[in-house]
Design a protein around this motif. Structure first.
Motif, PDB file in Angstrom:
ATOM      1  N   VAL A 162       0.829  -1.198   0.000  1.00 27.44           N
ATOM      2  CA  VAL A 162       0.000   0.000   0.000  1.00 27.44           C
ATOM      3  C   VAL A 162       0.867   1.253   0.000  1.00 27.44           C
ATOM      4  O   VAL A 162       1.990   1.250   0.501  1.00 27.44           O
ATOM      5  N   GLU A 163       0.324   2.308  -0.607  1.00 26.02           N
ATOM      6  CA  GLU A 163       0.979   3.611  -0.520  1.00 26.02           C
ATOM      7  C   GLU A 163       0.793   4.151   0.897  1.00 26.02           C
ATOM      8  O   GLU A 163      -0.190   3.852   1.577  1.00 26.02           O
ATOM      9  N   LYS A 164       1.761   4.967   1.340  1.00 27.80           N
ATOM     10  CA  LYS A 164       1.666   5.581   2.652  1.00 27.80           C
ATOM     11  C   LYS A 164       1.177   7.019   2.479  1.00 27.80           C
ATOM     12  O   LYS A 164       1.605   7.698   1.553  1.00 27.80           O
ATOM     13  N   PRO A 165       0.280   7.475   3.375  1.00 22.19           N
ATOM     14  CA  PRO A 165      -0.360   6.762   4.478  1.00 22.19           C
ATOM     15  C   PRO A 165      -1.512   5.883   3.998  1.00 22.19           C
ATOM     16  O   PRO A 165      -1.917   5.966   2.834  1.00 22.19           O
ATOM     17  N   PHE A 166      -2.045   5.073   4.911  1.00 23.68           N
ATOM     18  CA  PHE A 166      -3.101   4.125   4.551  1.00 23.68           C
ATOM     19  C   PHE A 166      -4.099   4.023   5.688  1.00 23.68           C
ATOM     20  O   PHE A 166      -3.816   4.399   6.837  1.00 23.68           O
ATOM     21  N   THR A 167      -5.280   3.520   5.376  1.00 25.76           N
ATOM     22  CA  THR A 167      -6.272   3.235   6.410  1.00 25.76           C
ATOM     23  C   THR A 167      -6.137   1.783   6.840  1.00 25.76           C
ATOM     24  O   THR A 167      -5.514   0.961   6.148  1.00 25.76           O
ATOM     25  N   SER A 224      -0.450   5.898  14.273  1.00 29.65           N
ATOM     26  CA  SER A 224      -1.527   6.799  13.883  1.00 29.65           C
ATOM     27  C   SER A 224      -0.976   8.167  13.532  1.00 29.65           C
ATOM     28  O   SER A 224      -0.090   8.696  14.209  1.00 29.65           O
ATOM     29  N   LEU A 225      -1.518   8.760  12.464  1.00 30.70           N
ATOM     30  CA  LEU A 225      -1.136  10.116  12.060  1.00 30.70           C
ATOM     31  C   LEU A 225      -2.098  11.168  12.591  1.00 30.70           C
ATOM     32  O   LEU A 225      -1.919  12.357  12.336  1.00 30.70           O
ATOM     33  N   ASP A 226      -3.148  10.721  13.294  1.00 28.23           N
ATOM     34  CA  ASP A 226      -4.142  11.618  13.879  1.00 28.23           C
ATOM     35  C   ASP A 226      -4.805  12.519  12.836  1.00 28.23           C
ATOM     36  O   ASP A 226      -5.146  13.675  13.117  1.00 28.23           O
ATOM     37  N   VAL A 227      -4.933  12.005  11.620  1.00 26.28           N
ATOM     38  CA  VAL A 227      -5.665  12.706  10.564  1.00 26.28           C
ATOM     39  C   VAL A 227      -6.524  11.683   9.839  1.00 26.28           C
ATOM     40  O   VAL A 227      -6.337  10.470   9.985  1.00 26.28           O
ATOM     41  N   ARG A 228      -7.447  12.170   9.039  1.00 26.76           N
ATOM     42  CA  ARG A 228      -8.324  11.288   8.273  1.00 26.76           C
ATOM     43  C   ARG A 228      -8.094  11.536   6.785  1.00 26.76           C
ATOM     44  O   ARG A 228      -7.730  12.635   6.358  1.00 26.76           O
TER      45      ARG A 228
END
Length: 249
Positions: A169-174, A208-212
């Motif tokens: 997967v590409e970063k970032p990912f869910t 976690s990046l703390d973003v959506r």
């Protein structure tokens, strides 16, 4: 090239022809399927058949360099960095009708890639769903069906106990993106909340990046975004569900 001189009394013609090749298995998630990159052979033997990218090792290059070079020459995919590991060596005496050929196979895990462009001695290059090959819908040249089967099993096993699933997967990912990797590689559906709980309780797997942001695999669905953590080995491992566990879902 080596300038070594053959020792006195050595007659090269007294020995049978022998060659070394490198083959590369490129696995990715494409169209929601675990997929492999294949090339259509333009020359004999097996002209017109699909095969893994690869070729003969030059006398002055390492085998891994051959695998990377052949990937560029036969598919046009010049990738700056990707996970590449040695799979195993294949040395059955009759595996190549031209002469005795021993091949070292390499395995690459990559996110979705652009369309390949055939070159060198390859007539065409494209991605195939692994399950179509496993179902016998595509016949591969040489012993490449066995090499692919070994590579797929390596991938299925390694994502149980390492963080290599994130290489797809590409970063970032869910977490949904990561779950889809496991589902595609293992060929089974996983319970979303149970999977998320296992990932988040595994130290160092994700951060976690703390973003959506938008999911890569789930129709752009918005979710919390993550990046890979510091771990390379998973403790505890995330194991494939057994047949009984699959039946219970």
């Amino acid at each position: 090239m080596s300038d070594a001189v053959a020792p006195a009394g050595y007659d090269p013609s007294a020995y049978p022809p022998f060659a070394v090749t490198s083959d590369i298995v490129v696995l990715t998630i494409r169209g929601g399927e675990l997929s492999v990159l294949l090339v259509e052979r333009g020359n004999e033997p097996y002209a017109g058949c699909w095969a893994l990218p690869g070729g003969f090792v030059d006398i002055d290059e390492p085998g891994e360099e051959t695998a990377r070079r052949e990937l560029v020459e036969e598919t046009g995919l010049e990738i700056s960095s990707f996970h590449l590991e040695q799979l195993r060596t294949y040395s059955a005496p009759q595996r190549d009708p031209r002469m005795r050929v021993v091949s070292t196979a390499y395995l690459a895990f990559l996110p979705d890639l652009p369309a390949p462009v055939a070159g060198d001695d390859a007539a065409r290059a494209r991605f195939f769903a692994v399950r179509d090959i496993e179902a016998g819908e595509v016949t591969l040249a040489f012993d490449h069906d066995q090499i692919l089967a070994d590579a797929v099993e390596r991938a299925r096993s390694k994502i149980e106990y390492t963080t290599l699933a994130a290489a797809f997967v590409e970063k970032p990912f869910t977490l949904g993106d990561l779950r889809r990797v496991y589902e595609c590689v293992w060929g089974t559906r996983l319970h979303p909340s149970n999977f998320a709980r296992k990932v988040l309780s595994t130290p160092g797997f994700v951060r976690s990046l703390d973003v959506r942001g938008a999911s890569q695999f789930e129709g752009g669905r918005v979710g919390a975004l993550y990046e890979t953590g510091d771990a390379t080995v998973l403790h505890p491992a995330i194991l494939r569900p057994t047949a009984d566990e699959e039946d219970e879902r």
